[in-house]
Every structure is written in C-alpha cells, then in structure tokens.
Design a protein around this motif. Structure first.
Motif, PDB file in Angstrom:
ATOM      1  N   GLU A 170      43.970  41.287  36.658  1.00 20.37           N
ATOM      2  CA  GLU A 170      42.641  41.631  37.168  1.00 20.37           C
ATOM      3  C   GLU A 170      42.363  40.949  38.507  1.00 20.37           C
ATOM      4  O   GLU A 170      41.898  41.593  39.459  1.00 20.37           O
ATOM      5  CB  GLU A 170      41.560  41.243  36.157  1.00 20.37           C
ATOM      6  N   TYR A 171      42.647  39.655  38.579  1.00 22.33           N
ATOM      7  CA  TYR A 171      42.412  38.937  39.838  1.00 22.33           C
ATOM      8  C   TYR A 171      43.344  39.441  40.943  1.00 22.33           C
ATOM      9  O   TYR A 171      42.934  39.543  42.100  1.00 22.33           O
ATOM     10  CB  TYR A 171      42.575  37.434  39.636  1.00 22.33           C
ATOM     11  N   ALA A 172      44.575  39.729  40.590  1.00 17.29           N
ATOM     12  CA  ALA A 172      45.515  40.224  41.600  1.00 17.29           C
ATOM     13  C   ALA A 172      45.037  41.551  42.166  1.00 17.29           C
ATOM     14  O   ALA A 172      45.025  41.738  43.391  1.00 17.29           O
ATOM     15  CB  ALA A 172      46.912  40.371  41.002  1.00 17.29           C
ATOM     16  N   LEU A 173      44.649  42.474  41.310  1.00 21.16           N
ATOM     17  CA  LEU A 173      44.219  43.784  41.798  1.00 21.16           C
ATOM     18  C   LEU A 173      42.983  43.681  42.680  1.00 21.16           C
ATOM     19  O   LEU A 173      42.889  44.354  43.710  1.00 21.16           O
ATOM     20  CB  LEU A 173      43.998  44.743  40.626  1.00 21.16           C
ATOM     21  N   ALA A 174      42.033  42.824  42.299  1.00 17.55           N
ATOM     22  CA  ALA A 174      40.836  42.653  43.125  1.00 17.55           C
ATOM     23  C   ALA A 174      41.200  42.127  44.511  1.00 17.55           C
ATOM     24  O   ALA A 174      40.669  42.591  45.527  1.00 17.55           O
ATOM     25  CB  ALA A 174      39.864  41.697  42.436  1.00 17.55           C
ATOM     26  N   GLY A 228      43.032  37.933  59.618  1.00 16.16           N
ATOM     27  CA  GLY A 228      44.353  37.574  59.098  1.00 16.16           C
ATOM     28  C   GLY A 228      44.324  36.313  58.265  1.00 16.16           C
ATOM     29  O   GLY A 228      45.103  36.164  57.316  1.00 16.16           O
ATOM     30  N   LEU A 229      43.426  35.412  58.583  1.00 16.13           N
ATOM     31  CA  LEU A 229      43.269  34.197  57.800  1.00 16.13           C
ATOM     32  C   LEU A 229      42.856  34.532  56.368  1.00 16.13           C
ATOM     33  O   LEU A 229      43.414  34.011  55.404  1.00 16.13           O
ATOM     34  CB  LEU A 229      42.228  33.287  58.465  1.00 16.13           C
ATOM     35  N   ALA A 230      41.889  35.426  56.244  1.00 16.71           N
ATOM     36  CA  ALA A 230      41.435  35.845  54.917  1.00 16.71           C
ATOM     37  C   ALA A 230      42.561  36.525  54.142  1.00 16.71           C
ATOM     38  O   ALA A 230      42.799  36.214  52.974  1.00 16.71           O
ATOM     39  CB  ALA A 230      40.235  36.776  55.037  1.00 16.71           C
ATOM     40  N   ALA A 231      43.257  37.446  54.792  1.00 15.81           N
ATOM     41  CA  ALA A 231      44.357  38.156  54.126  1.00 15.81           C
ATOM     42  C   ALA A 231      45.422  37.182  53.655  1.00 15.81           C
ATOM     43  O   ALA A 231      45.941  37.296  52.532  1.00 15.81           O
ATOM     44  CB  ALA A 231      44.962  39.194  55.074  1.00 15.81           C
ATOM     45  N   GLY A 232      45.748  36.213  54.475  1.00 14.89           N
ATOM     46  CA  GLY A 232      46.747  35.217  54.093  1.00 14.89           C
ATOM     47  C   GLY A 232      46.327  34.418  52.877  1.00 14.89           C
ATOM     48  O   GLY A 232      47.131  34.183  51.961  1.00 14.89           O
ATOM     49  N   PHE A 233      45.058  34.011  52.833  1.00 11.26           N
ATOM     50  CA  PHE A 233      44.587  33.258  51.669  1.00 11.26           C
ATOM     51  C   PHE A 233      44.527  34.137  50.425  1.00 11.26           C
ATOM     52  O   PHE A 233      44.831  33.681  49.317  1.00 11.26           O
ATOM     53  CB  PHE A 233      43.228  32.613  51.947  1.00 11.26           C
ATOM     54  N   GLY A 240      46.732  33.372  47.217  1.00  9.24           N
ATOM     55  CA  GLY A 240      46.053  33.233  45.927  1.00  9.24           C
ATOM     56  C   GLY A 240      46.674  34.102  44.856  1.00  9.24           C
ATOM     57  O   GLY A 240      46.826  33.673  43.708  1.00  9.24           O
ATOM     58  N   VAL A 241      47.037  35.328  45.220  1.00 10.97           N
ATOM     59  CA  VAL A 241      47.692  36.209  44.243  1.00 10.97           C
ATOM     60  C   VAL A 241      49.006  35.585  43.780  1.00 10.97           C
ATOM     61  O   VAL A 241      49.291  35.538  42.580  1.00 10.97           O
ATOM     62  CB  VAL A 241      47.930  37.624  44.822  1.00 10.97           C
ATOM     63  N   VAL A 242      49.782  35.089  44.716  1.00  9.26           N
ATOM     64  CA  VAL A 242      51.069  34.490  44.349  1.00  9.26           C
ATOM     65  C   VAL A 242      50.858  33.268  43.459  1.00  9.26           C
ATOM     66  O   VAL A 242      51.509  33.124  42.417  1.00  9.26           O
ATOM     67  CB  VAL A 242      51.884  34.135  45.613  1.00  9.26           C
ATOM     68  N   LEU A 243      49.941  32.383  43.850  1.00 14.21           N
ATOM     69  CA  LEU A 243      49.746  31.141  43.103  1.00 14.21           C
ATOM     70  C   LEU A 243      48.989  31.347  41.795  1.00 14.21           C
ATOM     71  O   LEU A 243      49.418  30.883  40.735  1.00 14.21           O
ATOM     72  CB  LEU A 243      49.020  30.114  43.978  1.00 14.21           C
ATOM     73  N   PHE A 244      47.844  32.013  41.859  1.00 12.95           N
ATOM     74  CA  PHE A 244      47.001  32.203  40.678  1.00 12.95           C
ATOM     75  C   PHE A 244      47.678  33.137  39.679  1.00 12.95           C
ATOM     76  O   PHE A 244      47.966  32.767  38.549  1.00 12.95           O
ATOM     77  CB  PHE A 244      45.638  32.757  41.107  1.00 12.95           C
ATOM     78  N   THR A 245      47.934  34.354  40.143  1.00 13.13           N
ATOM     79  CA  THR A 245      48.532  35.345  39.250  1.00 13.13           C
ATOM     80  C   THR A 245      49.949  34.954  38.869  1.00 13.13           C
ATOM     81  O   THR A 245      50.350  35.099  37.708  1.00 13.13           O
ATOM     82  CB  THR A 245      48.511  36.730  39.911  1.00 13.13           C
ATOM     83  N   GLY A 246      50.707  34.453  39.842  1.00  8.24           N
ATOM     84  CA  GLY A 246      52.082  34.055  39.549  1.00  8.24           C
ATOM     85  C   GLY A 246      52.160  33.003  38.466  1.00  8.24           C
ATOM     86  O   GLY A 246      52.999  33.082  37.561  1.00  8.24           O
ATOM     87  N   GLY A 255      43.120  29.844  42.752  1.00  5.17           N
ATOM     88  CA  GLY A 255      41.697  30.178  42.717  1.00  5.17           C
ATOM     89  C   GLY A 255      40.966  29.660  43.945  1.00  5.17           C
ATOM     90  O   GLY A 255      40.113  30.347  44.518  1.00  5.17           O
ATOM     91  N   LEU A 256      41.306  28.456  44.369  1.00  8.12           N
ATOM     92  CA  LEU A 256      40.719  27.899  45.588  1.00  8.12           C
ATOM     93  C   LEU A 256      41.121  28.737  46.803  1.00  8.12           C
ATOM     94  O   LEU A 256      40.305  28.987  47.694  1.00  8.12           O
ATOM     95  CB  LEU A 256      41.161  26.446  45.766  1.00  8.12           C
ATOM     96  N   SER A 257      42.350  29.205  46.808  1.00  3.84           N
ATOM     97  CA  SER A 257      42.812  30.063  47.893  1.00  3.84           C
ATOM     98  C   SER A 257      41.990  31.354  47.943  1.00  3.84           C
ATOM     99  O   SER A 257      41.618  31.821  49.026  1.00  3.84           O
ATOM    100  CB  SER A 257      44.299  30.374  47.712  1.00  3.84           C
ATOM    101  N   PHE A 258      41.677  31.917  46.784  1.00  8.22           N
ATOM    102  CA  PHE A 258      40.813  33.105  46.750  1.00  8.22           C
ATOM    103  C   PHE A 258      39.453  32.801  47.376  1.00  8.22           C
ATOM    104  O   PHE A 258      38.936  33.577  48.182  1.00  8.22           O
ATOM    105  CB  PHE A 258      40.595  33.587  45.316  1.00  8.22           C
ATOM    106  N   MET A 259      38.873  31.675  47.003  1.00  6.18           N
ATOM    107  CA  MET A 259      37.540  31.329  47.519  1.00  6.18           C
ATOM    108  C   MET A 259      37.566  31.101  49.030  1.00  6.18           C
ATOM    109  O   MET A 259      36.662  31.564  49.748  1.00  6.18           O
ATOM    110  CB  MET A 259      36.996  30.107  46.787  1.00  6.18           C
ATOM    111  N   VAL A 260      38.587  30.427  49.517  1.00  6.98           N
ATOM    112  CA  VAL A 260      38.713  30.219  50.960  1.00  6.98           C
ATOM    113  C   VAL A 260      38.892  31.575  51.655  1.00  6.98           C
ATOM    114  O   VAL A 260      38.334  31.815  52.729  1.00  6.98           O
ATOM    115  CB  VAL A 260      39.878  29.255  51.283  1.00  6.98           C
TER     116      VAL A 260
END
Length: 123
Positions: free
Chosen positions: A43-47, A67-72, A76-82, A103-108
């Motif tokens: 769910e988090y990855a798809l969002a 690009g900063l947002a896209a990178g974070f 986040g997908v790699v770290l959280f979902t992974g 999760g912190l990466s998503f918020m940033v």
C-alpha cells in the motif's frame, strides 16, 4: 543523471514489485503477521510510486526542486517496503529497524514536494 524519465521507469518497476508483493501476501502467505507486513508495504509503495509520477509531471511545469522529492519517495519505497517485504518473506526481524528510516524518507519527500510545488509556473 536522474531525469523524470528515470524516475518514472524506476517507479513503474517498484509498482510492479508492490503489486507482486501484495498479491503474494494475499494469496501465498499463511502467517497473519507476514501477510500484514506485505499488505502494508504494498500500500505504501503504490502510494509513493504514484507520488513519484506526480513529481515527473510537476517537473514538466518547471518545478526544479522536485527531483529531491522523487528521490526521497523512491528511497522510502526501497527502505520501508523493502524491509517489510523482507520480513514478510522470512527475513530477520532486525530489518524492522530499517522501516522507520523509510517512513522518514516518505515524510521528507512530501515536505520536499510541497517546497517544489511552490516553484511551479503556470502553463
């Protein structure tokens, strides 16, 4: 160099992985905890894959810092979902310590997206 094309390609591949992980969790895992980890990760990855596509669109409107947002989001997908997928597939529980970093990466990423959106020009 990271371009909108590269972000979208990686986001699409991570979306594929998210759907596969979510489907496996729904149909191939008996343990309720593992199933929950796989579902949450998907769910988090798809969002955030969709948020990455939004970044690519904003880049077309002149949002230079997007690009900063896209990178974070992608990190986040790699770290959280992974980490959740790894634990759901039998990986060591210490990987749970990685999940909040994602999760912190998503918020940033969301904060960076808000900042980047301020630089959007009218078409």
């Amino acid at each position: 160099m990271w371009t909108a094309r590269n972000w979208m390609t990686l986001a699409a591949l991570l979306g594929l992985a998210a759907v596969a992980g979510g489907a496996f969790g729904a149909h191939g895992v008996a343990d309720p905890k593992a199933r929950s980890w796989l579902q949450t990760g998907a769910e988090y990855a798809l969002a955030h894959v969709l948020a990455t596509f939004a970044c690519a669109i904003l880049a077309q409107f002149g949002a230079r810092r997007v690009g900063l947002a896209a990178g974070f989001f992608l990190a986040g997908v790699v770290l959280f979902t992974g980490s959740l997928f790894a634990m759901g597939l039998g990986g060591p529980r210490w990987l749970g310590a990685v999940t909040p970093i994602g999760g912190l990466s998503f918020m940033v990423g969301w904060a960076a997206l808000a900042w980047a959106a301020r630089g959007v020009r009218r078409p």
